[in-house]
Scaffold this motif. Structure first.
Motif, PDB file in Angstrom:
ATOM      1  N   PRO A 144       0.812  -1.229   0.000  1.00  0.00           N
ATOM      2  CA  PRO A 144       0.000   0.000   0.000  1.00  0.00           C
ATOM      3  C   PRO A 144       0.838   1.269   0.000  1.00  0.00           C
ATOM      4  O   PRO A 144       0.389   2.319  -0.466  1.00  0.00           O
ATOM      5  N   LEU A 145       2.079   1.179   0.496  1.00  0.00           N
ATOM      6  CA  LEU A 145       2.937   2.359   0.517  1.00  0.00           C
ATOM      7  C   LEU A 145       3.346   2.789  -0.893  1.00  0.00           C
ATOM      8  O   LEU A 145       3.657   3.961  -1.118  1.00  0.00           O
ATOM      9  N   LYS A 146       3.363   1.864  -1.829  1.00  0.00           N
ATOM     10  CA  LYS A 146       3.651   2.246  -3.215  1.00  0.00           C
ATOM     11  C   LYS A 146       2.602   3.232  -3.712  1.00  0.00           C
ATOM     12  O   LYS A 146       2.925   4.238  -4.349  1.00  0.00           O
ATOM     13  N   LEU A 154      11.479   1.799  -2.093  1.00  0.00           N
ATOM     14  CA  LEU A 154      10.302   2.168  -2.877  1.00  0.00           C
ATOM     15  C   LEU A 154      10.585   3.333  -3.818  1.00  0.00           C
ATOM     16  O   LEU A 154      10.054   3.374  -4.933  1.00  0.00           O
ATOM     17  N   MET A 155      11.400   4.283  -3.394  1.00  0.00           N
ATOM     18  CA  MET A 155      11.759   5.378  -4.299  1.00  0.00           C
ATOM     19  C   MET A 155      12.476   4.844  -5.530  1.00  0.00           C
ATOM     20  O   MET A 155      12.216   5.295  -6.657  1.00  0.00           O
ATOM     21  N   VAL A 156      13.381   3.878  -5.331  1.00  0.00           N
ATOM     22  CA  VAL A 156      14.092   3.294  -6.468  1.00  0.00           C
ATOM     23  C   VAL A 156      13.137   2.482  -7.336  1.00  0.00           C
ATOM     24  O   VAL A 156      13.125   2.606  -8.572  1.00  0.00           O
ATOM     25  N   GLU A 157      12.319   1.663  -6.707  1.00  0.00           N
ATOM     26  CA  GLU A 157      11.382   0.811  -7.459  1.00  0.00           C
ATOM     27  C   GLU A 157      10.428   1.637  -8.310  1.00  0.00           C
ATOM     28  O   GLU A 157      10.123   1.274  -9.459  1.00  0.00           O
ATOM     29  N   ARG A 175      13.038   9.089  -6.887  1.00  0.00           N
ATOM     30  CA  ARG A 175      14.011   9.817  -6.063  1.00  0.00           C
ATOM     31  C   ARG A 175      14.185  11.270  -6.512  1.00  0.00           C
ATOM     32  O   ARG A 175      14.251  12.179  -5.667  1.00  0.00           O
ATOM     33  N   ASP A 176      14.257  11.523  -7.798  1.00  0.00           N
ATOM     34  CA  ASP A 176      14.490  12.875  -8.285  1.00  0.00           C
ATOM     35  C   ASP A 176      13.295  13.796  -8.073  1.00  0.00           C
ATOM     36  O   ASP A 176      13.404  15.012  -8.260  1.00  0.00           O
ATOM     37  N   ARG A 202      20.958   3.084   3.108  1.00  0.00           N
ATOM     38  CA  ARG A 202      19.595   2.603   3.304  1.00  0.00           C
ATOM     39  C   ARG A 202      18.611   3.338   2.403  1.00  0.00           C
ATOM     40  O   ARG A 202      17.650   2.738   1.898  1.00  0.00           O
ATOM     41  N   LEU A 203      18.828   4.614   2.213  1.00  0.00           N
ATOM     42  CA  LEU A 203      17.949   5.413   1.361  1.00  0.00           C
ATOM     43  C   LEU A 203      18.286   5.277  -0.120  1.00  0.00           C
ATOM     44  O   LEU A 203      17.581   5.820  -0.973  1.00  0.00           O
TER      45      LEU A 203
END
Length: 303
Positions: free
Chosen positions: A66-68, A98-101, A105-106, A132-133
């Motif tokens: 759900p966070l996606k 999740l930012m990478v997936e 990130r940008d 980690r981030l």
């Protein structure tokens, strides 16, 4: 297995790609309607609704799905500021993955913290936060709850000079620390201060918010729902008759707009792990803020 030459060639390509990237991108595009406010130290504008990760991003593998959608709606709604900390269990890992997936990130103004007791521990912690981030820099690095603040703020400023951090800050979440925080903000003038502020817990109005305004310091508000207590106080109650006029359709929006209606506040960071609540929170970032009469009526309700 790759040869040494292949490894070195790949490393050169990767380094070149990083070198071509700007140290920090300009603020990402914002969806129509989301208000922006300036960071006083630079004039850069950021969306007024952000997101915290304490609790909401401290999840197991099953809780990530759900966070996606929470993240997708956040960025699609014109928001960008996400606050986290190495103290929030595995929140940095979850957010980084999740930012990478999702390739976001940008589009994120990423804030994390230093929560260490000495210089070496702070250096190690920041390096681990980047890992980690899954990033090589963060937009904001703040000293968590004034912990070893002199050492850690100095470290944060060194990292800023090195281009690994864009802004530095100080945080706390308890009324009992407001006077100490206000004194330090006045003396040190960081780029940001993060503090608890809500209609049912307005103590920050006494010193922290005025000092931040006078010192040219951006204000990030945590606990705008007073750690959830405000919702129990309005259970079964209707919104004030003027809510629609203020562009408010839920109590969550009302509480966020109250915080944003203080002129010293730059961004509010409500945490949620639920997509529908994310959408609701984001609506507080558009339309008018509360006027003095509306604010006074709310304060009277929660006094």
């Amino acid at each position: 297995m790759a040869s040494r030459r292949e490894f070195l060639s790949a490393a050169v390509v990767a380094a070149g790609a990083l070198a071509l990237r700007p140290a920090f991108a300009m603020s990402p595009p914002v969806a129509a309607g989301m208000q922006l406010r300036a960071i006083p130290s630079t004039g850069e504008k950021i969306p007024v609704i952000g997101m915290g990760t304490s609790g909401s991003f401290e999840v197991d593998a099953a809780g990530r799905e759900p966070l996606k959608e929470v993240l997708r709606r956040f960025v699609a709604g014109g928001a960008s500021v996400i606050d986290t900390s190495p103290n929030y269990s595995n929140a940095e890992d979850v957010l980084g993955d999740l930012m990478v997936e999702l390739g976001l990130r940008d589009q994120v103004f990423l804030a994390t913290k230093l929560a260490a007791d000495n210089r070496a521990a702070g250096e190690a912690q920041f390096a681990d936060s980047l890992r980690r981030l899954r990033t090589d820099k963060v937009e904001l690095l703040a000293v968590h709850n004034l912990r070893d603040w002199k050492t850690q703020l100095a470290l944060a400023r060194e990292l800023k000079a090195q281009g690994k951090v864009k802004y530095v800050g100080l945080t706390h979440f308890m009324d009992s620390s407001h006077d100490t925080l206000a004194d330090i903000v006045a003396a040190e003038k960081p780029d940001f201060v993060q503090i608890n502020y809500a209609v049912g817990a307005p103590n920050a109005e006494k010193r922290v918010l005025p000092v931040a305004a006078d010192s040219g310091v951006a204000v990030m508000v945590n606990r705008a729902f007073d750690d959830g207590k405000l919702f129990s106080r309005v259970a079964g109650k209707s919104l004030p008759g003027w809510a629609a006029e203020a562009g408010v359709s839920s109590w969550a929006q009302m509480f966020l707009k109250f915080a944003l209606s203080h002129p010293a506040v730059t961004v509010v960071i409500p945490a949620t792990g639920k997509p529908d609540r994310q959408s609701d929170n984001l609506r507080a970032g558009s339309g008018p803020t509360l006027d003095a009469k509306q604010r006074a009526e709310l304060v009277a309700m929660f006094a």
